[in-house]
Design an enzyme around this catalytic site. Structure first.
Site, PDB file in Angstrom:
ATOM      1  N   GLY A  31     -12.844   2.418  -1.646  1.00  0.00           N
ATOM      2  CA  GLY A  31     -11.456   1.951  -1.656  1.00  0.00           C
ATOM      3  C   GLY A  31     -11.244   0.758  -2.580  1.00  0.00           C
ATOM      4  O   GLY A  31     -10.229   0.074  -2.499  1.00  0.00           O
ATOM      5  N   SER A  69     -13.398   2.335  -7.753  1.00  0.00           N
ATOM      6  CA  SER A  69     -14.518   2.556  -8.655  1.00  0.00           C
ATOM      7  C   SER A  69     -14.118   3.550  -9.746  1.00  0.00           C
ATOM      8  O   SER A  69     -14.536   3.422 -10.900  1.00  0.00           O
ATOM      9  CB  SER A  69     -15.735   3.067  -7.888  1.00  0.00           C
ATOM     10  OG  SER A  69     -15.390   4.176  -7.102  1.00  0.00           O
ATOM     11  N   ASP A  92      -4.127   1.102  -9.628  1.00  0.00           N
ATOM     12  CA  ASP A  92      -5.556   0.834  -9.845  1.00  0.00           C
ATOM     13  C   ASP A  92      -5.892   0.705 -11.327  1.00  0.00           C
ATOM     14  O   ASP A  92      -6.608  -0.210 -11.748  1.00  0.00           O
ATOM     15  CB  ASP A  92      -6.409   1.952  -9.224  1.00  0.00           C
ATOM     16  CG  ASP A  92      -6.080   2.157  -7.760  1.00  0.00           C
ATOM     17  OD1 ASP A  92      -5.448   1.268  -7.164  1.00  0.00           O
ATOM     18  OD2 ASP A  92      -6.452   3.216  -7.210  1.00  0.00           O
ATOM     19  N   GLU A 152       0.829  -1.204   0.000  1.00  0.00           N
ATOM     20  CA  GLU A 152       0.000   0.000   0.000  1.00  0.00           C
ATOM     21  C   GLU A 152       0.868   1.260   0.000  1.00  0.00           C
ATOM     22  O   GLU A 152       1.826   1.371   0.776  1.00  0.00           O
ATOM     23  CB  GLU A 152      -0.919  -0.022   1.232  1.00  0.00           C
ATOM     24  CG  GLU A 152      -2.340   0.362   0.952  1.00  0.00           C
ATOM     25  CD  GLU A 152      -3.055  -0.584  -0.023  1.00  0.00           C
ATOM     26  OE1 GLU A 152      -3.152  -0.241  -1.225  1.00  0.00           O
ATOM     27  OE2 GLU A 152      -3.525  -1.638   0.417  1.00  0.00           O
ATOM     28  N   HIS A 153       0.525   2.171  -0.891  1.00  0.00           N
ATOM     29  CA  HIS A 153       1.231   3.443  -1.098  1.00  0.00           C
ATOM     30  C   HIS A 153       2.662   3.230  -1.609  1.00  0.00           C
ATOM     31  O   HIS A 153       3.480   4.134  -1.574  1.00  0.00           O
ATOM     32  CB  HIS A 153       1.221   4.304   0.178  1.00  0.00           C
ATOM     33  CG  HIS A 153      -0.129   4.913   0.439  1.00  0.00           C
ATOM     34  ND1 HIS A 153      -0.407   6.229   0.193  1.00  0.00           N
ATOM     35  CD2 HIS A 153      -1.278   4.369   0.896  1.00  0.00           C
ATOM     36  CE1 HIS A 153      -1.688   6.469   0.507  1.00  0.00           C
ATOM     37  NE2 HIS A 153      -2.230   5.358   0.936  1.00  0.00           N
ATOM     38  N   TYR A 202      -3.647  12.085   1.073  1.00  0.00           N
ATOM     39  CA  TYR A 202      -2.907  11.319   0.067  1.00  0.00           C
ATOM     40  C   TYR A 202      -1.709  12.121  -0.481  1.00  0.00           C
ATOM     41  O   TYR A 202      -0.571  11.651  -0.408  1.00  0.00           O
ATOM     42  CB  TYR A 202      -3.860  10.864  -1.040  1.00  0.00           C
ATOM     43  CG  TYR A 202      -3.250   9.864  -1.998  1.00  0.00           C
ATOM     44  CD1 TYR A 202      -3.395   8.504  -1.803  1.00  0.00           C
ATOM     45  CD2 TYR A 202      -2.506  10.299  -3.093  1.00  0.00           C
ATOM     46  CE1 TYR A 202      -2.825   7.584  -2.679  1.00  0.00           C
ATOM     47  CE2 TYR A 202      -1.930   9.389  -3.968  1.00  0.00           C
ATOM     48  CZ  TYR A 202      -2.102   8.036  -3.763  1.00  0.00           C
ATOM     49  OH  TYR A 202      -1.521   7.133  -4.637  1.00  0.00           O
ATOM     50  N   ASP A 207       3.176   2.201  -4.745  1.00  0.00           N
ATOM     51  CA  ASP A 207       3.229   2.377  -6.213  1.00  0.00           C
ATOM     52  C   ASP A 207       3.912   3.682  -6.625  1.00  0.00           C
ATOM     53  O   ASP A 207       4.769   3.691  -7.509  1.00  0.00           O
ATOM     54  CB  ASP A 207       1.860   2.189  -6.890  1.00  0.00           C
ATOM     55  CG  ASP A 207       0.738   3.095  -6.413  1.00  0.00           C
ATOM     56  OD1 ASP A 207       0.958   3.870  -5.462  1.00  0.00           O
ATOM     57  OD2 ASP A 207      -0.363   3.029  -7.008  1.00  0.00           O
TER      58      ASP A 207
END
Ligand code: GLA
Length: 390
Positions: A126, A129, A174, A35-36, A224, A38
């Site tokens: 999360g 979408s 994503d 997580e985070h 973020y 990328d």
């Protein structure tokens, strides 16, 4: 997805009095771990889920694209001539406009069309979408123009739409998994080389359980980008191009450098999360190849602790979900998934116990928080696809 398709096509034909010509779909995703990492050029390990955004479309005489969203019960007119600019206020159609603009800028010329959009990816939960909407849109343009966009290029165009038209400086995960996901496989993605490694996740004894906490904390809205900046600063202090290049030893040796900075302690902990998370992510993929589920589970719990204490992106409700999971028989591992501050947890669960696990966690969570969660299991699903091209 069947019901979703049927509903979308029927709304299209009712609205426009004709059958759609094109039908496309792109999935949401769940990130198993990483997580985070990328935007730090590191590793992520997502899979596409059996939740999709579907678009049915047909020819139109009116200029541009007329698009109706079933979820929003609203229509929007989208420019197709390459003259769009980023919006002042971000709305649902901004993601579509941004994607179309970027695709048109690469030279594709879609004809005028009208479309109906429908999604069963929980909005803002999360599970990406927005990436599924962007990638479905780009896939529709491929169907309409008959021109294929290289899938990595497609993911990048969609990411750029999110940056410019939604003001969200996201990484590549994503859009990449929505475009390139494969049924039966999780994807270990090296976000620097952008080379994916598909890892089978098809053990019938294991299911992936997603629990939506049904909370989303809007703190300042800049959480973020703040994390991104803190990671960039940590990389500068460590004199490495990206945190992907740092080791735990290097970080330890640079402690005094961090201490000189007013936000040094925060940046130090952010860096510690990224450095350890990258290792955990690669190790989880390796363990999955060996079907060493206990190691996968342990690494997921460790990832959660690191997100909670070092990266500080979890929240009380999500921590409660993971704590409950930890003490529930049949759960192998559990952690928050996605950007943070609410949304969903992802858990690896023994398939034979999945029903009982879901019930127990949902019940205990609502007793503790007063909130009803939404629980579902999923297998790794297929990425974006053109379903009909008549
Ligand atoms: C959001 C972003 C991704 C990634 C995750 C955190 O989903 O869109 O690029 O940074 O958060 O892992």
């Amino acid at each position: 997805m069947k019901t979703l398709i049927t509903e979308t096509k029927s709304v299209f034909s009712k609205k426009y009095g004709t059958e759609p010509v094109w039908l496309v779909a792109a999935p949401g995703r769940v990130n198993l771990i990483g997580e985070h990492t990328d935007y730090n050029d590191g590793f992520v390990f997502p899979m596409a889920i059996e939740r999709y955004t579907v678009i049915a479309a047909g020819y139109s005489d009116a200029a541009g694209a007329d698009i109706y969203s079933i979820n929003k019960e609203e229509s929007a007119t989208i420019k197709l001539d390459g003259s769009a600019t980023p919006p002042q206020t971000v709305v649902w159609s901004s993601y579509i406009q941004g994607t179309i603009q970027n695709v048109v800028e690469t030279g594709l010329c879609p004809k005028n069309f009208r479309a109906v959009i429908n999604s069963n990816v929980p909005l803002g939960g999360g599970l990406s979408s927005s990436a599924s909407l962007e990638v479905a849109t780009a896939t529709l343009l491929e169907a309409i123009t008959g021109q294929k966009i290289d899938p990595v290029q497609k993911a990048l165009l969609c990411q750029k739409a999110e940056h410019l038209y939604a003001g969200m400086p996201c990484g590549i995960m994503d859009q990449f998994i929505a475009a390139l996901g494969r049924e039966g496989y999780a994807m270990l993605l090296d976000c620097r080389s952008r080379v994916p490694k598909m890892i089978p996740l098809d053990d019938p004894n294991i299911v992936v359980l997603i629990i939506n906490s049904n909370v989303k904390h809007q703190l300042t809205g800049s959480e973020y980008p703040d994390r991104r900046r803190q990671c960039e600063k940590a990389a500068r202090l460590l004199r490495v191009p990206k945190l992907r290049d740092a080791t735990l030893q290097q970080l330890g040796a640079a402690q005094s450098v961090f201490e000189k900075e007013p936000d040094g302690n925060i940046c130090f902990r952010r860096a510690r999360h990224i450095v350890t998370e990258n290792k955990r992510t690669v190790a989880t993929a390796e363990a999955m190849i060996r079907k060493d589920w206990n190691t996968c589970g342990r690494l997921m719990y460790e990832s959660h602790t690191s997100m909670r204490d070092d990266f500080e992106i979890t929240c009380t409700e999500i921590d409660i979900l993971v704590e409950i999971a930890k003490s529930t028989d049949g759960v192998i591992g559990s952690r928050m998934t996605g950007g943070g501050f609410g949304g969903c947890t992802v858990s690896l669960v023994e398939a034979s116990k999945a029903g009982k696990v879901s019930e127990t966690i949902a019940e205990q969570y609502s007793t503790k928080t007063g909130i009803e969660p939404a629980v579902f299991t999923t297998r790794p699903a297929q990425g974006a696809m053109i379903l009909e091209n008549n």
